[in-house]
Motif scaffolding. Sequence first.
Motif, PDB file in Angstrom:
ATOM      1  N   ASP A 278      -6.947  82.189  -2.166  1.00 12.63           N
ATOM      2  CA  ASP A 278      -8.124  82.375  -1.595  1.00 12.63           C
ATOM      3  C   ASP A 278      -8.063  82.194   0.040  1.00 12.63           C
ATOM      4  N   SER A 279      -9.194  82.324   0.770  1.00 15.57           N
ATOM      5  CA  SER A 279      -9.072  82.057   2.210  1.00 15.57           C
ATOM      6  C   SER A 279      -8.592  80.741   2.712  1.00 15.57           C
ATOM      7  N   ASN A 280      -8.645  79.624   1.670  1.00 13.49           N
ATOM      8  CA  ASN A 280      -8.197  78.410   2.061  1.00 13.49           C
ATOM      9  C   ASN A 280      -6.715  78.147   1.492  1.00 13.49           C
ATOM     10  N   ASN A 282      -5.668  78.503  -1.581  1.00 12.53           N
ATOM     11  CA  ASN A 282      -5.568  78.133  -2.810  1.00 12.53           C
ATOM     12  C   ASN A 282      -5.172  78.931  -3.766  1.00 12.53           C
ATOM     13  N   TYR A 290     -12.378  83.559 -13.660  1.00 13.33           N
ATOM     14  CA  TYR A 290     -12.754  83.240 -12.311  1.00 13.33           C
ATOM     15  C   TYR A 290     -12.719  81.844 -12.087  1.00 13.33           C
ATOM     16  N   ALA A 292     -13.117  78.935  -8.944  1.00 10.93           N
ATOM     17  CA  ALA A 292     -13.481  78.849  -7.439  1.00 10.93           C
ATOM     18  C   ALA A 292     -12.997  77.345  -6.916  1.00 10.93           C
TER      19      ALA A 292
END
Length: 335
Positions: A278-280, A282, A290, A292
Amino acid sequence: MKNANSVTHVILTGGVGSRLWPLSRKSQPKQYLDLFDGKSLFEMTVDRNRSLADTVMVVGNTDNCHLSKKVLDKSSTSYIDIIEATPRNTSAAIAFAAFASEPDTILIVTPSDHIIDGTEAYESAINQAVEKALQGYIVTFGIVPTKPETGYGYIERSGDDVISFREKPNKVSAKDFIKNGNFLWNSGMFCFKAAVFLEELKLYNIQVYEKSKQVWEANKAGQLDLELSMAIPSISVDYAVMERSKKIKVVSSEFKWSDLGSFESVYDYLVSKGQAVDSNGNMVIGTDVYTAFVGLKNAIFVHTANANLILQKESSQEVKNIYTELEKSNSDLLE
């Protein structure tokens, strides 16, 4: 490879991959996990050396020999099977391979759980090593380091001469090693004539030599006896031979290499192969459900049927502590 000596690829399959729990279990150690483009590390190891050796030999144990067989049967690869009754470390495992070979056979000894990219550079390193082995040297493969890694041992060298072997360093020492420029990562891969290795083992650790010889002579179709095996001192080949022999040479190798000994190295490898983060930064391993991450950076979520692991990538080496705790309580989560 054109030389008169027969070449055998010896694959050591003994590790349990405790730093990759819960993916890696006693029933399915990391080298057999189909994590890498649908292949396991063991299968990739066999494929990589297929054109470089005349014979394949697997030194495994009673817990994993069926897993090796499954992979080798898939590609109809014939092989020599040596089944240890109990783990006695790498010097004994390599001794069994040498006792099972003709004295002049060149052995290329590799772990089964490393990742290697760069076929041309790899084959060039193997060919250089075989040349040196033909001259009576014991050859180790040193990898040109790409960063001050604290998870690997190092080889200090001058040209192809080994000055010293160094244990896994702290961060400061690792940075010094890189700055010096004459240190290589110790890959745990070797090449030598069977007889030369046995001579050096006999010279520097006669107990391992004699006890391993007794065990080998009593083998039944490659299956080793438990009671006799227990008498072999459990000592790594680095301590028993490499750090003491005067016949060691190193081949400085440019191929990309990782022992995938931690989730950090698995993460880096999967990212290089296009696995999503993901954008961080992870990453999820083991499930398509799914998932998060909130307030976390460079975290890894590992899912299995009966255990999950959540870790910071930088803390990957600490996973072994969980494994050790579960071992103390004899947990079936290790099976």
